[in-house]
Write a protein that holds these residues in place. Sequence first.
Motif, short mmCIF file in Angstrom:
data_model
loop_
_atom_site.label_atom_id
_atom_site.label_comp_id
_atom_site.label_asym_id
_atom_site.label_seq_id
_atom_site.Cartn_x
_atom_site.Cartn_y
_atom_site.Cartn_z
N PHE A 60 -3.28 -43.57 59.95
CA PHE A 60 -3.70 -43.64 61.35
C PHE A 60 -3.80 -42.19 61.83
CE2 PHE A 60 -2.82 -43.45 65.85
CZ PHE A 60 -3.45 -44.55 66.39
N VAL A 61 -4.95 -41.84 62.41
CA VAL A 61 -5.16 -40.47 62.88
C VAL A 61 -5.61 -40.52 64.33
CG1 VAL A 61 -6.49 -38.36 62.52
CG2 VAL A 61 -5.87 -39.79 60.57
N PRO A 62 -4.96 -39.74 65.20
CA PRO A 62 -5.41 -39.71 66.59
C PRO A 62 -6.73 -38.97 66.73
CG PRO A 62 -3.51 -38.27 66.29
CD PRO A 62 -3.75 -38.94 64.98
N LYS A 63 -7.56 -39.46 67.66
CA LYS A 63 -8.82 -38.77 67.97
C LYS A 63 -8.51 -37.48 68.71
CE LYS A 63 -11.73 -42.85 68.62
NZ LYS A 63 -12.53 -43.59 69.59
N PRO A 64 -9.37 -36.51 68.62
CA PRO A 64 -10.56 -36.43 67.79
C PRO A 64 -10.20 -35.96 66.37
CG PRO A 64 -10.42 -34.43 69.07
CD PRO A 64 -9.24 -35.31 69.47
N LEU A 65 -11.14 -36.13 65.48
CA LEU A 65 -11.01 -35.63 64.12
C LEU A 65 -10.95 -34.10 64.19
CD1 LEU A 65 -10.97 -36.99 61.36
CD2 LEU A 65 -13.44 -36.75 61.27
N THR A 66 -10.06 -33.49 63.42
CA THR A 66 -9.94 -32.03 63.45
C THR A 66 -10.20 -31.43 62.08
OG1 THR A 66 -7.58 -32.04 62.91
CG2 THR A 66 -8.16 -32.15 65.27
N ILE A 67 -10.57 -30.18 62.08
CA ILE A 67 -10.78 -29.45 60.83
C ILE A 67 -9.48 -29.42 60.03
CG2 ILE A 67 -11.19 -27.14 59.87
CD1 ILE A 67 -13.37 -26.80 62.02
N GLU A 68 -8.36 -29.20 60.72
CA GLU A 68 -7.06 -29.14 60.05
C GLU A 68 -6.75 -30.45 59.32
OE1 GLU A 68 -7.48 -26.20 63.08
OE2 GLU A 68 -7.50 -28.37 63.34
N TYR A 69 -7.00 -31.56 59.99
CA TYR A 69 -6.73 -32.85 59.34
C TYR A 69 -7.64 -33.04 58.12
CZ TYR A 69 -6.43 -37.67 58.10
OH TYR A 69 -6.28 -38.82 57.36
N LEU A 70 -8.92 -32.73 58.25
CA LEU A 70 -9.85 -32.91 57.14
C LEU A 70 -9.47 -32.02 55.96
CD1 LEU A 70 -13.24 -33.25 59.03
CD2 LEU A 70 -11.98 -35.05 57.83
N GLU A 71 -9.03 -30.80 56.23
CA GLU A 71 -8.61 -29.92 55.14
C GLU A 71 -7.37 -30.48 54.45
OE1 GLU A 71 -10.29 -27.55 53.81
OE2 GLU A 71 -11.84 -27.38 55.34
N THR A 72 -6.45 -31.05 55.22
CA THR A 72 -5.26 -31.69 54.63
C THR A 72 -5.67 -32.92 53.83
OG1 THR A 72 -3.88 -30.90 56.44
CG2 THR A 72 -3.03 -32.76 55.17
N LEU A 73 -6.59 -33.70 54.38
CA LEU A 73 -7.04 -34.93 53.73
C LEU A 73 -7.68 -34.65 52.36
CD1 LEU A 73 -7.41 -38.00 53.86
CD2 LEU A 73 -9.53 -37.60 55.15
N LYS A 74 -8.30 -33.49 52.23
CA LYS A 74 -8.92 -33.13 50.95
C LYS A 74 -7.91 -33.14 49.80
CE LYS A 74 -12.75 -30.32 52.70
NZ LYS A 74 -13.34 -28.97 52.74
N ASN A 75 -6.63 -33.00 50.12
CA ASN A 75 -5.58 -33.00 49.09
C ASN A 75 -4.92 -34.36 48.90
OD1 ASN A 75 -5.74 -30.18 48.42
ND2 ASN A 75 -4.88 -29.80 50.44
N HIS A 76 -5.32 -35.36 49.68
CA HIS A 76 -4.74 -36.70 49.55
C HIS A 76 -5.16 -37.28 48.20
CE1 HIS A 76 -3.87 -40.91 50.19
NE2 HIS A 76 -3.18 -40.58 51.27
N PRO A 77 -4.22 -37.87 47.47
CA PRO A 77 -4.55 -38.41 46.14
C PRO A 77 -5.73 -39.40 46.13
CG PRO A 77 -2.18 -38.48 46.51
CD PRO A 77 -2.80 -38.03 47.80
N ALA A 78 -5.96 -40.09 47.23
CA ALA A 78 -7.04 -41.08 47.28
C ALA A 78 -8.43 -40.45 47.28
CB ALA A 78 -6.88 -41.97 48.50
N VAL A 79 -8.53 -39.19 47.70
CA VAL A 79 -9.85 -38.54 47.77
C VAL A 79 -9.89 -37.16 47.12
CG1 VAL A 79 -10.55 -39.80 49.86
CG2 VAL A 79 -9.42 -37.57 50.07
N ALA A 80 -8.77 -36.65 46.67
CA ALA A 80 -8.71 -35.28 46.14
C ALA A 80 -9.68 -35.05 44.98
CB ALA A 80 -7.28 -34.96 45.71
N ASN A 81 -9.96 -36.08 44.20
CA ASN A 81 -10.87 -35.90 43.05
C ASN A 81 -12.27 -35.47 43.48
OD1 ASN A 81 -10.98 -38.64 44.10
ND2 ASN A 81 -12.39 -39.11 42.42
N TYR A 82 -12.65 -35.69 44.74
CA TYR A 82 -13.95 -35.26 45.23
C TYR A 82 -14.00 -33.76 45.55
CZ TYR A 82 -15.05 -40.20 45.82
OH TYR A 82 -15.28 -41.54 45.61
N PHE A 83 -12.81 -33.15 45.64
CA PHE A 83 -12.74 -31.75 46.11
C PHE A 83 -12.20 -30.78 45.09
CE2 PHE A 83 -12.49 -34.57 49.78
CZ PHE A 83 -13.58 -34.10 50.50
N HIS A 84 -11.64 -31.27 44.00
CA HIS A 84 -11.02 -30.36 43.02
C HIS A 84 -11.66 -30.50 41.66
CE1 HIS A 84 -7.98 -29.43 45.96
NE2 HIS A 84 -7.73 -30.70 46.10
#
Length: 140
Positions: A116-140
């Motif tokens: 659950f993420v509060p609005k609005p979407l932020t650059i900081e959250y997206l940069e952190t999300l890039k390391n989440h195991p569910a999506v990290a394979n798209y960025f590394h």
Amino acid sequence: MIPVVMCVDDDDMVQVLSEIMLNDTQFCSKIIQLQDGKFACDYFVEQMAKPAAEREMPQLIFLDINMPVMDGWEFLDVFANDYQSLHQQIKIIVLSSSVNPLDEAKANNHPLVLSFVPKPLTIEYLETLKNHPAVANYFH
């Protein structure tokens, strides 16, 4: 970079801000923007009618909770019941302005919701999300 991200939100300003954030962070190649859960359900019906090789499925959905016609909870119910074959490949994040702690708890306890993420979407959250195991394979 994630190939396709879907944003389901009835607030045009949130859609614009999300698009800017997703583009600025080079988070995805394509953004599908839909106004409510019904449009999202219609999108999946349309895509599933196509041959598998022609489908354009999102890998991640940012989903608002409070929307007219079909809200985020109703969409989650339909997605859970009708699209079980997509659960592994499509991740869902609830992006909401709700201040109700029950909404956050319900989202965080839902088996198809990453967070659950509060609005609005932020650059900081997206940069952190890039390391989440569910999506990290798209960025590394």
